[in-house]
Every structure is written in C-alpha cells, then in structure tokens.
Design an enzyme around this catalytic site. Structure first.
Site, PDB file in Angstrom:
ATOM      1  N   GLY A  12      80.681  38.277  23.354  1.00 49.20           N
ATOM      2  CA  GLY A  12      81.591  39.408  23.381  1.00 49.20           C
ATOM      3  C   GLY A  12      82.987  38.990  22.985  1.00 49.20           C
ATOM      4  N   THR A  13      83.850  39.989  22.887  1.00 45.09           N
ATOM      5  CA  THR A  13      85.226  39.757  22.469  1.00 45.09           C
ATOM      6  C   THR A  13      86.024  41.030  22.710  1.00 45.09           C
ATOM      7  OG1 THR A  13      86.603  39.005  20.624  1.00 45.09           O
ATOM      8  CG2 THR A  13      84.842  40.533  20.103  1.00 45.09           C
ATOM      9  N   THR A  14      87.296  40.969  22.436  1.00 41.92           N
ATOM     10  CA  THR A  14      88.140  42.165  22.428  1.00 41.92           C
ATOM     11  C   THR A  14      89.053  42.090  21.213  1.00 41.92           C
ATOM     12  OG1 THR A  14      88.160  42.310  24.851  1.00 41.92           O
ATOM     13  CG2 THR A  14      89.842  43.543  23.660  1.00 41.92           C
TER      14      THR A  14
END
Length: 232
Positions: A12-14
């Site tokens: 995941g990431t933002t």
C-alpha cells in the site's frame, strides 16, 4: 505457462494530487512495503517525466517504474518528432493506450499524471486496465480514504499556495498515521507554469506531531478553566 505466486504480498501507499489556480500540488509518502516487511522507508514515489510533468506511483514498484520509463521515452520521441511536448491529456491517453494492450498480464499500475501545458494545470488518473480519468483532486493507495477525509472539507481550487501545501502535508500525515502501509516521509511537489519544483521532504512523524498541538492546547485550556472553577 503462468506460475502463480506462492502467497499474496499485500502492499500500500498514499499518493495524492489536486489542481489549483497556481498549479498542481503533489504529495506522497515514501514507505515501500512487501507484506509486513518495510523494504525501503525512503523510496521516491513521485517520478519526473519532463520539466512540466510528474507522475506518482502506486501498485507494484517494478511495474510502475517500467511503464513510466517507457512513457518518458515515448514522450521524448514525440517531442523530437513534433518539436513540442505532448499535453498532459495526451500523455495520459498514451499511457492508458499502452497499458490497455497488456490488461491481461496481471500488472498493477495506478498513477497520477500531474502537469502544466497550454491549457493550464492538468491532472489525470491512469490505471493498468486502461482507465483514464481527469479531475481536480485524486488520492491513490491504501491510505487514500484517510487522505480524502482530510482534503474534502478544506480543498478549494482558488486556495493560496501556503494553504495548499499545508493541506497536502496534512492529508498524507493523517493517512500515514492510520494506514499501516504508509509512512516514512512526505515528498511535496508543485507543478507551476515554469515547471515542477520539489518543495520539501519531511518526516511524517514530525508532520503529524506538528498538527497535534492545536488539539492539545484546547484540552489544556479546558483543564485550566475547570481547575480555576473548582478553586472558586
């Protein structure tokens, strides 16, 4: 013959970007993860394509790097042939077309193309199945619900630069605080008529703690008032 992976590795990431009258504000965290392992706490998820165009990376790091490298080469060839850079919309449609031809290859590429052209600031979301969307505000990755929550109430197309930068930092910081797969630092970029500029790289822990004293001060004031009332 396609050999399936022995187990799934969640990641995941933002990443986020939004358009303003003065340009496109781009922000992303820097944590690269493979399952429960943080493989790189300070990776770069904002990639430069040319002087007026940036791309964010979300998905499989190798896929994103490969396809954005291919897009950079394709844009350079078109620039040499036509004598001018393709528009932001043209770059987004080109990437979507390239990815659409490999939609069955189990790619994971989700990118935001952020740039400035003859039409002004441009922002496009492109996914590995060939999806291509234009908009004023996007957030991609596992932390995007938290980032949207921070941005939706404060975003305005006409907001000044300092407020826009603060909003982008705040949104990534809140997302990293709640999302296990986001963290590290926050990279902040600004795409303006003269080209992109790297504004800052800050530790997300420090950014989040910098947002907390406002709430803590309110609590302290309330406790002081209650203490004064009890003494009277």
């Amino acid at each position: 013959m396609v050999v399936p992976p022995p187990f799934l590795l969640p990641h995941g990431t933002t990443t986020l970007a939004f358009r303003c009258s003065h340009g496109v504000v781009v922000a992303a965290d820097t944590r690269s993860s493979c399952g429960s392992l943080v493989s790189d706490p300070s990776s770069r998820k904002v990639i430069t394509l040319h002087r007026h165009l940036l791309a964010t990376t979300s998905g499989t790091s190798a896929d994103c790097a490969t396809w954005l490298r291919l897009l950079r080469s394709s844009l350079r060839l078109r620039h040499l042939n036509e004598g001018r850079q393709p528009s932001v919309a043209g770059a987004a449609k080109l990437l979507a077309l390239l990815l659409r031809g490999c939609h069955s290859k189990d790619l994971c590429v989700a990118t935001l193309l952020c740039g400035w052209d003859h039409k002004g600031p441009g922002l496009y979301y492109v996914y590995s199945d060939g999806t291509c969307l234009s908009g004023d505000i996007f957030s991609v990755g596992s932390g995007s619900p938290y980032a949207y929550g921070a941005m939706d109430g404060s975003y305005s197309y006409d907001m000044p630069c300092d407020e826009a930068f603060l909003l982008a930092r705040e949104a990534v910081a809140h997302a990293a605080h709640r999302d296990a797969y986001s963290g590290g630092n926050v990279d902040l970029y600004h795409v303006r008529p003269s080209g992109w500029v790297c504004i800052s790289r800050e530790d997300l822990g420090n950014v989040y703690r910098g947002l907390r004293p406002m709430v803590e001060d309110i609590v302290d004031d309330e406790e002081n008032q209650q203490g004064e009332t009890s003494v009277d």
